[in-house]
Design a protein around this motif. Structure first.
Motif, short mmCIF file in Angstrom:
data_model
loop_
_atom_site.label_atom_id
_atom_site.label_comp_id
_atom_site.label_asym_id
_atom_site.label_seq_id
_atom_site.Cartn_x
_atom_site.Cartn_y
_atom_site.Cartn_z
N SER A 4 101.11 88.09 72.87
CA SER A 4 99.77 87.85 72.32
C SER A 4 99.77 86.65 71.39
O SER A 4 98.82 85.86 71.36
CB SER A 4 99.27 89.09 71.58
N GLN A 5 100.86 86.47 70.64
CA GLN A 5 100.94 85.32 69.72
C GLN A 5 101.00 84.01 70.50
O GLN A 5 100.34 83.03 70.12
CB GLN A 5 102.16 85.46 68.82
N GLU A 8 97.47 83.39 71.94
CA GLU A 8 96.52 82.90 70.93
C GLU A 8 96.79 81.44 70.60
O GLU A 8 95.86 80.62 70.53
CB GLU A 8 96.61 83.73 69.66
N ILE A 11 95.66 79.22 73.47
CA ILE A 11 94.19 79.16 73.55
C ILE A 11 93.63 78.24 72.48
O ILE A 11 92.76 77.40 72.75
CB ILE A 11 93.60 80.58 73.44
N LEU A 12 94.13 78.37 71.26
CA LEU A 12 93.62 77.53 70.18
C LEU A 12 93.94 76.05 70.42
O LEU A 12 93.15 75.17 70.03
CB LEU A 12 94.18 77.99 68.83
N THR A 310 90.14 92.31 74.50
CA THR A 310 90.47 90.93 74.81
C THR A 310 89.56 89.97 74.06
O THR A 310 90.01 88.93 73.55
CB THR A 310 90.35 90.68 76.33
N ARG A 313 90.61 89.96 70.40
CA ARG A 313 91.94 89.40 70.14
C ARG A 313 92.04 87.92 70.46
O ARG A 313 92.70 87.15 69.73
CB ARG A 313 92.99 90.17 70.95
N PHE A 314 91.39 87.46 71.54
CA PHE A 314 91.61 86.09 72.00
C PHE A 314 90.36 85.22 72.02
O PHE A 314 90.43 84.04 71.70
CB PHE A 314 92.23 86.11 73.41
N PRO A 317 89.03 84.14 68.05
CA PRO A 317 89.64 82.97 67.40
C PRO A 317 89.19 81.65 68.02
O PRO A 317 88.94 80.68 67.30
CB PRO A 317 91.14 83.20 67.63
N ALA A 318 89.08 81.63 69.35
CA ALA A 318 88.61 80.41 70.03
C ALA A 318 87.18 80.08 69.65
O ALA A 318 86.82 78.92 69.42
CB ALA A 318 88.74 80.58 71.54
N TRP A 329 90.94 81.18 61.71
CA TRP A 329 90.52 81.50 63.08
C TRP A 329 91.15 82.79 63.58
O TRP A 329 90.54 83.51 64.36
CB TRP A 329 90.91 80.35 64.02
N SER A 330 92.37 83.08 63.17
CA SER A 330 93.09 84.23 63.71
C SER A 330 92.47 85.54 63.25
O SER A 330 91.77 85.60 62.23
CB SER A 330 94.56 84.19 63.26
#
Length: 407
Positions: A4-5, A8, A11-12, A310, A313-314, A317-318, A329-330
């Motif tokens: 997941s890290q 993320e 994605i960022l 989802t 979590r993802f 932040p985006a 953002w996280s």
């Protein structure tokens, strides 16, 4: 699968914030809550605007009150909002109220509880500190300096500051446009009568609410059948109209899961296809280059709990980075004590939904009752946090301190 890290971070890296020259608009102060400042804000006003009193009492010269008790002549009364008319000279005082302008000659306020008044004279019973209870001009903020920085979200405290600074027109980032479509022959909209085997499309509404609550404009494109041509047309239209696209379903390995293939046919670059989390393992993330700005595509699982997990979590932040927010953002993680035993999936980071409450000075996590199936959205109601069971962990005992993600 990636962690997941890793997902993320990747994605960022793919997200570029809205352009502060192009992707902006001007709004009135009353329409500003929830918006993101696109430019620094300054004011032509000092705060405080002038030297003023922080107490009801008497404005005096410190030189006159170093030895007390001492009796002074009262030369005028100065309520808040009234310009002083006289200068305080030796052995004089002015009756003054909280917020009122400090008269010339005075440099200290004596609070009224430390005085005794008799007609037009006041006895100072206790010596004050020099400049006590005086709020000096520009001690909070000096005109021309940055008052609020670009990239912050505007909430009630910022509104108060902006109103006090007489900033009634603000340059903010436009709201991100997020297209949402659901895929599957089995789906129907909520107003339809269910036939055997059909499922109500709750994802369309949940994700639209999620986008709106987090500052975006949801573009609800409805249900698309599992037909490659129809899917391709719908996805092409979504990519052309939005900053992000969220599609649910069609990203697993079933016979009717066409999304990844179609994205590639449309020229998309696929960066992620699965993440080691439960629920939410099948996750496709792709980018599409456009003349104006690239579009980020999220292919999200169709199970309703997986879809929201989802998104939290993802996608969030985006969305925060895209919106122009400068930092944070996280997801927000907090330490909690679980009230129940938690079970993990070993090979995947596990998210268990429930509630966090502050009890006796500790954050405590209560897992939602009932089945924790990704298709069971009923016990998702009132969720405010996801307990995290790390990779490689099979079980966490009740009473253990763990990380939880606020949602």
């Amino acid at each position: 699968m990636i962690s997941s890290q890793e997902a993320e971070a990747k994605i960022l890296q793919l997200v570029s914030a809205l352009d502060r020259e192009i992707d902006v608009e001007t709004v009135d102060l009353t329409a500003a809550p929830g918006r993101i400042l696109a430019t620094d804000v300054t004011s032509s006003l000092d705060f405080p605007h002038w030297d003023n009193s922080a107490m009801d009492g008497y404005a005096v010269r410190y030189a006159d009150v170093q030895s007390c008790p001492v009796t002074l002549d009262i030369i005028e009364e100065i309520p808040a909002g009234v310009q002083p008319q006289k200068r305080v000279e030796m052995a004089q005082a002015a009756r003054i109220f909280t917020g009122a302008i400090l008269p010339e000659g005075a440099d200290t306020i004596v609070m009224q509880e430390q005085t005794r008044r008799e007609e037009n004279r006041v006895t100072i019973l206790q010596a004050p500190q020099c400049q006590e209870f005086v709020r000096h001009r520009a001690s909070f903020y000096q005109a021309g300096e940055t008052l609020l920085e670009a990239g912050i979200a505007i909430a009630a405290p910022e509104i108060a500051v902006l109103a006090a600074a007489q900033c009634t027109q603000l340059t903010v980032y436009r709201r991100p446009r997020v297209a949402i479509l659901s895929t599957g022959d089995e789906l129907v909209s909520p107003e339809k009568t269910l036939q055997p085997g059909q499922i109500v499309d709750s994802n369309q509404y949940a994700l639209a609410a999620f986008v709106a609550q987090n500052g975006g404009i949801p573009l609800q494109l409805g249900i698309v059948r599992d037909r490659p041509d129809e899917l391709k047309d719908a996805i092409a239209n979504a990519i052309a109209s939005a900053d992000f696209v969220l599609s649910t379903g069609g990203v697993s390995v079933g016979d009717y899961d066409y999304i990844d293939r179609i994205l590639q046919e449309l020229g998309g670059a696929i960066h992620i296809q699965s993440v080691a989390i439960k629920p939410g393992k099948p996750l496709t993330v792709a980018t599409f280059a456009r003349k104006d700005k690239s579009c980020l595509y999220f292919g999200i699982p169709g199970n309703p709990v997986s879809a929201l997990v989802t998104a939290w979590r993802f996608v969030l932040p985006a969305l925060k980075k895209l919106s122009g927010l400068a930092t944070n953002w996280s997801p927000e993680l907090i330490k909690v004590r679980t009230q129940f035993e938690l079970k993990g999936a070993m090979q995947r980071e596990t998210y268990l939904w429930g509630k966090v409450q502050l009890i006796d000075g500790y954050y405590r996590f209560v897992v939602a009752g009932g089945s924790h199936s990704s298709s069971n959205l009923i016990n998702l109601a009132q969720t405010n946090a996801l307990a995290i069971v790390p990779l490689g962990v099979k079980q966490i005992a009740a009473g253990t301190e763990i990380w939880a993600m606020r949602v």
